[in-house]
Design an enzyme around this catalytic site. Structure first.
Site, PDB file in Angstrom:
ATOM      1  N   ASP A  20     -17.207  54.692 -34.864  1.00  0.00           N
ATOM      2  CA  ASP A  20     -18.471  54.396 -35.533  1.00  0.00           C
ATOM      3  C   ASP A  20     -19.272  53.475 -34.607  1.00  0.00           C
ATOM      4  O   ASP A  20     -19.028  52.267 -34.563  1.00  0.00           O
ATOM      5  CB  ASP A  20     -18.229  53.719 -36.885  1.00  0.00           C
ATOM      6  CG  ASP A  20     -19.529  53.516 -37.670  1.00  0.00           C
ATOM      7  OD1 ASP A  20     -20.610  53.526 -37.054  1.00  0.00           O
ATOM      8  OD2 ASP A  20     -19.452  53.333 -38.898  1.00  0.00           O
ATOM      9  N   HIS A 135     -24.900  38.547 -45.282  1.00  0.00           N
ATOM     10  CA  HIS A 135     -25.480  39.762 -45.886  1.00  0.00           C
ATOM     11  C   HIS A 135     -24.763  40.150 -47.180  1.00  0.00           C
ATOM     12  O   HIS A 135     -25.252  41.021 -47.919  1.00  0.00           O
ATOM     13  CB  HIS A 135     -25.395  40.939 -44.913  1.00  0.00           C
ATOM     14  CG  HIS A 135     -26.113  40.720 -43.618  1.00  0.00           C
ATOM     15  ND1 HIS A 135     -27.445  40.408 -43.551  1.00  0.00           N
ATOM     16  CD2 HIS A 135     -25.668  40.765 -42.335  1.00  0.00           C
ATOM     17  CE1 HIS A 135     -27.794  40.261 -42.278  1.00  0.00           C
ATOM     18  NE2 HIS A 135     -26.734  40.475 -41.520  1.00  0.00           N
ATOM     19  N   ASP A 172     -29.315  33.510 -37.619  1.00  0.00           N
ATOM     20  CA  ASP A 172     -28.895  34.815 -37.125  1.00  0.00           C
ATOM     21  C   ASP A 172     -30.114  35.691 -36.843  1.00  0.00           C
ATOM     22  O   ASP A 172     -31.180  35.499 -37.439  1.00  0.00           O
ATOM     23  CB  ASP A 172     -27.999  35.491 -38.169  1.00  0.00           C
ATOM     24  CG  ASP A 172     -27.368  36.770 -37.649  1.00  0.00           C
ATOM     25  OD1 ASP A 172     -26.397  36.662 -36.885  1.00  0.00           O
ATOM     26  OD2 ASP A 172     -27.839  37.851 -38.007  1.00  0.00           O
ATOM     27  N   HIS A 174     -30.530  38.663 -37.722  1.00  0.00           N
ATOM     28  CA  HIS A 174     -30.822  39.463 -38.908  1.00  0.00           C
ATOM     29  C   HIS A 174     -31.066  38.563 -40.115  1.00  0.00           C
ATOM     30  O   HIS A 174     -30.445  37.496 -40.251  1.00  0.00           O
ATOM     31  CB  HIS A 174     -29.649  40.405 -39.229  1.00  0.00           C
ATOM     32  CG  HIS A 174     -29.334  41.368 -38.120  1.00  0.00           C
ATOM     33  ND1 HIS A 174     -28.240  41.215 -37.297  1.00  0.00           N
ATOM     34  CD2 HIS A 174     -29.975  42.486 -37.706  1.00  0.00           C
ATOM     35  CE1 HIS A 174     -28.213  42.203 -36.418  1.00  0.00           C
ATOM     36  NE2 HIS A 174     -29.252  42.992 -36.641  1.00  0.00           N
ATOM     37  N   TYR A 273     -22.988  39.050 -31.293  1.00  0.00           N
ATOM     38  CA  TYR A 273     -22.051  40.088 -30.874  1.00  0.00           C
ATOM     39  C   TYR A 273     -21.926  40.211 -29.367  1.00  0.00           C
ATOM     40  O   TYR A 273     -21.117  40.979 -28.882  1.00  0.00           O
ATOM     41  CB  TYR A 273     -22.463  41.426 -31.509  1.00  0.00           C
ATOM     42  CG  TYR A 273     -22.468  41.319 -33.018  1.00  0.00           C
ATOM     43  CD1 TYR A 273     -21.290  41.358 -33.738  1.00  0.00           C
ATOM     44  CD2 TYR A 273     -23.648  41.097 -33.717  1.00  0.00           C
ATOM     45  CE1 TYR A 273     -21.275  41.211 -35.108  1.00  0.00           C
ATOM     46  CE2 TYR A 273     -23.649  40.949 -35.090  1.00  0.00           C
ATOM     47  CZ  TYR A 273     -22.452  41.014 -35.785  1.00  0.00           C
ATOM     48  OH  TYR A 273     -22.444  40.853 -37.146  1.00  0.00           O
TER      49      TYR A 273
END
Length: 637
Positions: A20, A135, A172, A174, A273
């Site tokens: 993925d 999240h 972050d 996001h 990441y």
């Protein structure tokens, strides 16, 4: 009290079991790379290591539904195909047989850290966790997040420790919509998020990630979104966001926040990441929590047009709910006649140097050239002329007894009649020795005392000594009856901020005077809206804070000023006090310069109309030269 590091090796167990491309970036190496770098730098050894515990299902239930907790529990016995099918029901999620255990450890790490800080076992700390959490929603996993670690920690702090004001700062890339959803109607949690938005074209593609999502019901104004609509935001953009949006709201909400550590309760690392930059970020965060000097900021200190548009949009959305923004007026400030402006004429372009221009491209990141400042052998030293048995200092703050050579001290004192007396000469010798130690990198910060009658002359010597012995840019914040020496060179190497007097005046780009605000709210507005933007725009490598005769500052206010300025110049701050200052003032400044959080300022208050008028007048004069003062996009050159 020290800094805690919370971690558990079991959190590396969960991993992606199928192909993925979207999910493969969330991998165990995110933790191991960061931990390895902490060990290489000797930072883990300086922390109190705590092994994370599992959060109980009751604790998970503080923010998650029982049905959702049960669903995640059941993943422990599912096969690969069943896990993949379940993962496909959520956005950017993968489950593993170890997910329930790992996610409980991640949530439990935050709970342990909250308990350790709020019981006084440690001063601060960092939880190194995966899976991340911001999240995560009440009944849904999302964006690699299973349980919302930060939200659980905040709810736990409220329930177990009785906290009523919690600040969550989410940096972050996001938007942490999970935290927003869980607290959007709760005025006890102020949630601040800056995030890449690109007008809704960046994940999670939500309309409610924009600036006009400010909470609902009783929580109106307690959700603060700062959406970045262009990529490549740099240090100047983030500092401007702190000074013009986050910090005014945090202080008005009585959340004691400083640039070095925006959340004294806990700092939970979320997201990231790229393994190299993540490891460096973790090391810098731990260094800051340990009280080490912050590395210098790179790139031009001029926020870009897009950043100013986002900041102004967020300020406008929040203004109905916050008095500090209402006072400053979130629209452009016209150059109208003022009692502070002679004859009511528009202010001229100020002399003193070239106009700072915004960068054509995005300023470089702090991580472009990873660098950790080495800690000096002495973090803080105190040089007093006479010992005081009532002075209480932290154990690692030294009391300096040595002085500069007598002949050298006399040579520096010769131009000043007030330094001829023996007591003034003795104080000057100790200051010179301390200043040399700071300039040589042996001492990071310090406090020196001088007789009140010699305060101005001693400060003059300290400025000239600093500039002639290694400081390229020196910031002097002078409070009280301490005027800028008239023969000090106007060469752009020194920025003199005088907080005293009856009038606000920008005598040049590098010489600014303002009255001392009478209310705490006015003092905060002055520091956040004038002193810090000028200081960060100037980027000094030495800071002098002088509390002279009639300075009028109370201990907590002086401590806050020192703590704020400590984020500059690698923490190289020298405070100059009068000999008759209270030992309590010297003690509180020593603790702050040594890395402790400043004490509370007490109940919040608004700035007086006179203080607001003086501040806005000075900002109007100085904004063309100092871009960090700007929070209106149309003012960008």
């Amino acid at each position: 009290m020290g800094t805690a590091l919370v971690y558990h090796e079991d959190m590396t167990a969960t991993r992606l079991l199928w192909d993925d491309p979207e999910c493969e970036i969330e991998r165990p190496e995110r933790l191991t790379a960061a931990l390895d770098r902490l060990r290489q730098r000797g930072l883990e050894q300086r922390c109190l290591r705590l092994s994370a515990r599992e959060a109980s299902e009751e604790e998970l239930g503080l923010v998650h539904s029982p049905e959702y907790v049960s669903l995640v529990r059941e993943t422990q016995v599912l096969g690969k195909e069943e896990l993949q099918a379940l993962s496909g029901q959520f956005d950017a999620i993968y489950f593993h047989p170890s997910t329930f255990h790992c996610a409980r450890l991640a949530a439990g790490a935050g709970l342990q850290l909250v308990d350790a800080v709020l019981t006084g076992a440690v001063q601060n700390g960092l939880a190194l966790v995966r899976p991340p959490g911001h999240h995560g929603q009440r009944a849904a996993a999302n964006g690699f997040c299973v349980f919302n670690n930060v939200a659980i920690a905040a709810a736990h702090a409220k329930q177990k420790h009785g906290l009523h004001r919690i600040l969550v700062v989410d940096w972050d890339v996001h938007h942490g919509q999970g935290i927003q959803y869980l607290f959007e109607d709760d005025p006890s949690v102020l949630y601040f998020s800056w995030h890449r938005y690109e007008h809704g074209r960046f994940w999670p593609f939500l309309r409610e990630s924009d600036a006009d999502a400010v909470g609902r019901g009783q929580g109106l104004g307690f959700t603060v979104n700062l959406p970045w609509n262009q990529v490549g935001m740099g240090n100047a953009d983030y500092v401007a966001a702190f000074l013009h949006l986050l910090l005014p709201l945090a202080f008005e909400g009585q959340m004691q926040a400083t640039p070095e550590c925006f959340a004294h309760l806990t700092q939970l690392l979320q997201g990231g990441y790229h393994l190299e930059s993540l490891a460096e970020s973790v090391c810098m965060t731990v260094q800051t929590l340990l009280g080490d000097p912050a590395p210098p900021l790179s790139g031009p200190m001029a926020p870009c047009q897009s950043a100013l548009e986002s900041i102004q949009s967020a300020r406008a959305a929040q203004a109905p709910h916050w008095k500090s923004l209402q006072q400053q007026d979130v629209t452009a400030v016209p150059m109208s006649p003022s009692s502070h402006s002679p004859e009511g004429r528009p202010p001229p372009l100020l002399p003193g140097g070239p106009v700072c221009k915004a960068a054509a491209s995005a300023p470089s990141s702090l991580l472009d050239q990873p660098c950790l400042c080495p800690a000096p052998s002495v973090r803080t030293a105190v040089a007093l002329t006479t010992p005081d048995i009532t002075l209480v200092l932290p154990p690692d703050v030294i009391q300096q007894e040595a002085s500069a050579l007598r002949e050298e001290t006399e040579a520096w004192a010769r131009p000043h009649e007030s330094l001829a007396r023996e007591e003034a000469l003795t104080a000057l010798g100790k200051l010179l020795y301390l200043l040399d130690g700071m300039l040589d990198g042996q001492v990071n910060s310090g406090i020196a005392a001088t007789p009140a009658s010699a305060a101005a002359a001693t400060l003059d010597v300290a400025v000239r000594r600093g500039l002639s012995h290694g400081a390229q840019r020196l910031l002097c914040v002078a409070l009280g009856q301490l005027d800028r020496p008239p023969d000090l060179a106007h060469d752009g190497r020194s920025l003199w901020l005088n907080i005293r007097g009856k009038e606000a005046a920008a005598l040049s780009m590098f010489h600014v005077s303002t009255p001392l605000p009478v209310m705490t709210g006015g003092f905060l507005s002055c520091i956040l809206g004038l002193v810090l933007p000028l200081a960060y725009g100037f980027q000094p490598d030495l800071v002098l804070v002088a509390l002279g005769p009639g300075h009028g500052l109370q201990g907590p206010h002086a401590a806050l000023l020192a703590a704020m300025l400590r984020g500059l110049a690698g923490g190289r701050v020298l405070a100059l006090l009068e000999e008759n200052s209270t030992p309590q003032l010297a003690g509180i400044l020593a603790r702050v310069l040594n890395g402790e959080a400043p004490p509370s300022l007490g109940p919040s208050s608004v700035a007086s109309p006179e203080d607001v008028q003086a501040l806005m007048y000075l900002r109007g004069q100085l904004e063309p030269q100092w871009k960090m003062l700007q929070c209106h996009p149309h003012l960008v050159a």
